[in-house]
Design a protein around this motif. Structure first.
Motif, PDB file in Angstrom:
ATOM      1  N   CYS A  76       0.896  -0.912  -0.107  1.00  0.00           N
ATOM      2  CA  CYS A  76       0.446   0.176   0.218  1.00  0.00           C
ATOM      3  C   CYS A  76       1.087   1.244   0.060  1.00  0.00           C
ATOM      4  O   CYS A  76       0.645   1.978  -0.743  1.00  0.00           O
ATOM      5  N   VAL A  77       2.229   1.681   1.052  1.00  0.00           N
ATOM      6  CA  VAL A  77       2.960   2.285   0.788  1.00  0.00           C
ATOM      7  C   VAL A  77       3.764   2.281  -0.709  1.00  0.00           C
ATOM      8  O   VAL A  77       3.531   3.462  -0.942  1.00  0.00           O
ATOM      9  N   LEU A  78       3.745   1.639  -0.902  1.00  0.00           N
ATOM     10  CA  LEU A  78       4.536   1.547  -2.284  1.00  0.00           C
ATOM     11  C   LEU A  78       3.817   2.408  -3.266  1.00  0.00           C
ATOM     12  O   LEU A  78       3.582   3.327  -4.239  1.00  0.00           O
ATOM     13  N   LEU A  79       2.365   1.965  -3.011  1.00  0.00           N
ATOM     14  CA  LEU A  79       1.685   1.779  -4.857  1.00  0.00           C
ATOM     15  C   LEU A  79       0.520   3.611  -4.462  1.00  0.00           C
ATOM     16  O   LEU A  79       0.326   4.075  -5.313  1.00  0.00           O
ATOM     17  N   ALA A  80       0.462   3.695  -2.848  1.00  0.00           N
ATOM     18  CA  ALA A  80       0.538   5.507  -2.643  1.00  0.00           C
ATOM     19  C   ALA A  80       0.350   5.771  -0.474  1.00  0.00           C
ATOM     20  O   ALA A  80       0.131   6.038   0.022  1.00  0.00           O
ATOM     21  N   PRO A  81       1.443   6.200  -1.191  1.00  0.00           N
ATOM     22  CA  PRO A  81       2.890   6.791  -0.301  1.00  0.00           C
ATOM     23  C   PRO A  81       2.017   8.204   0.463  1.00  0.00           C
ATOM     24  O   PRO A  81       2.475   9.069   1.898  1.00  0.00           O
ATOM     25  N   GLU A  82       0.868   8.564  -0.754  1.00  0.00           N
ATOM     26  CA  GLU A  82       0.811  10.100  -0.133  1.00  0.00           C
ATOM     27  C   GLU A  82      -0.343   9.785   1.327  1.00  0.00           C
ATOM     28  O   GLU A  82      -0.962  10.466   1.859  1.00  0.00           O
ATOM     29  N   VAL A  83      -1.321   8.447   1.017  1.00  0.00           N
ATOM     30  CA  VAL A  83      -2.039   7.753   2.033  1.00  0.00           C
ATOM     31  C   VAL A  83      -1.964   7.078   2.989  1.00  0.00           C
ATOM     32  O   VAL A  83      -2.398   6.382   3.561  1.00  0.00           O
ATOM     33  N   PHE A  84      -0.591   6.028   2.561  1.00  0.00           N
ATOM     34  CA  PHE A  84      -0.276   4.872   3.289  1.00  0.00           C
ATOM     35  C   PHE A  84       1.007   5.326   4.154  1.00  0.00           C
ATOM     36  O   PHE A  84       2.026   5.664   3.277  1.00  0.00           O
ATOM     37  N   ASP A  85       1.284   4.763   5.693  1.00  0.00           N
ATOM     38  CA  ASP A  85       2.499   4.805   5.766  1.00  0.00           C
ATOM     39  C   ASP A  85       3.082   3.220   6.569  1.00  0.00           C
ATOM     40  O   ASP A  85       1.632   2.943   6.681  1.00  0.00           O
ATOM     41  N   GLN A  86       3.814   2.900   6.738  1.00  0.00           N
ATOM     42  CA  GLN A  86       4.279   2.226   8.228  1.00  0.00           C
ATOM     43  C   GLN A  86       4.523   2.692   8.904  1.00  0.00           C
ATOM     44  O   GLN A  86       5.892   3.243   9.296  1.00  0.00           O
ATOM     45  N   ARG A  87       3.850   1.639  10.191  1.00  0.00           N
ATOM     46  CA  ARG A  87       4.783   1.866  11.812  1.00  0.00           C
ATOM     47  C   ARG A  87       6.157   2.000  11.851  1.00  0.00           C
ATOM     48  O   ARG A  87       7.115   0.916  11.155  1.00  0.00           O
ATOM     49  N   GLN A 133      -5.797   0.162  -6.399  1.00  0.00           N
ATOM     50  CA  GLN A 133      -5.085  -0.788  -6.126  1.00  0.00           C
ATOM     51  C   GLN A 133      -4.453  -1.114  -5.097  1.00  0.00           C
ATOM     52  O   GLN A 133      -3.682  -2.691  -5.196  1.00  0.00           O
ATOM     53  N   ALA A 134      -4.082  -0.435  -4.295  1.00  0.00           N
ATOM     54  CA  ALA A 134      -4.042  -1.162  -2.621  1.00  0.00           C
ATOM     55  C   ALA A 134      -3.705  -1.598  -2.454  1.00  0.00           C
ATOM     56  O   ALA A 134      -3.892  -2.944  -1.556  1.00  0.00           O
ATOM     57  N   ALA A 135      -5.890  -1.538  -2.124  1.00  0.00           N
ATOM     58  CA  ALA A 135      -6.635  -2.536  -1.187  1.00  0.00           C
ATOM     59  C   ALA A 135      -7.163  -3.650  -1.812  1.00  0.00           C
ATOM     60  O   ALA A 135      -6.613  -4.434  -1.302  1.00  0.00           O
TER      61      ALA A 135
END
Length: 65
Positions: free
Chosen positions: A16-27, A50-52
Motif C-alpha cells: 500500500c505504501v509503495l502504491l499510494a505513499p500519500e495515503v498510507f505509511d508504516q509504523r 489498487q493498494a486495497a
C-alpha cells in the motif's frame, strides 16, 4: 471515497505504501499500516483502489461515495 484500515489484520507487506505513499505509511517499530488520509483527493483514488486489491491481508477497505 472513504478508506479504513484494520491494523490487526495488517501483515506489514508494505504494498500500500509503495502504491499510494500519500495515503498510507508504516509504523517504524513493526511495519503495520498507518492511514494518512481517510478521504484522499480524486487523483489518488486509482492508486488507493489498487493498494486495497493487492493487500495480502485484506486490511484495507475502500467505500466509494
Amino acid at each position: 471515497m472513504q478508506i479504513t484500515v484494520e491494523q490487526d489484520k495488517c501483515c506489514g507487506a508494505g504494498q500500500c505504501v509503495l502504491l499510494a505513499p500519500e495515503v498510507f505509511d508504516q509504523r517504524d517499530e513493526d511495519g503495520i499500516v498507518e492511514l494518512l488520509q481517510d478521504n484522499p483527493p480524486a487523483g489518488l483514488h486509482d492508486a488507493v483502489r489498487q493498494a486495497a486489491q493487492v493487500c495480502p491481508a485484506h486490511a484495507i477497505t475502500v467505500a466509494e461515495s
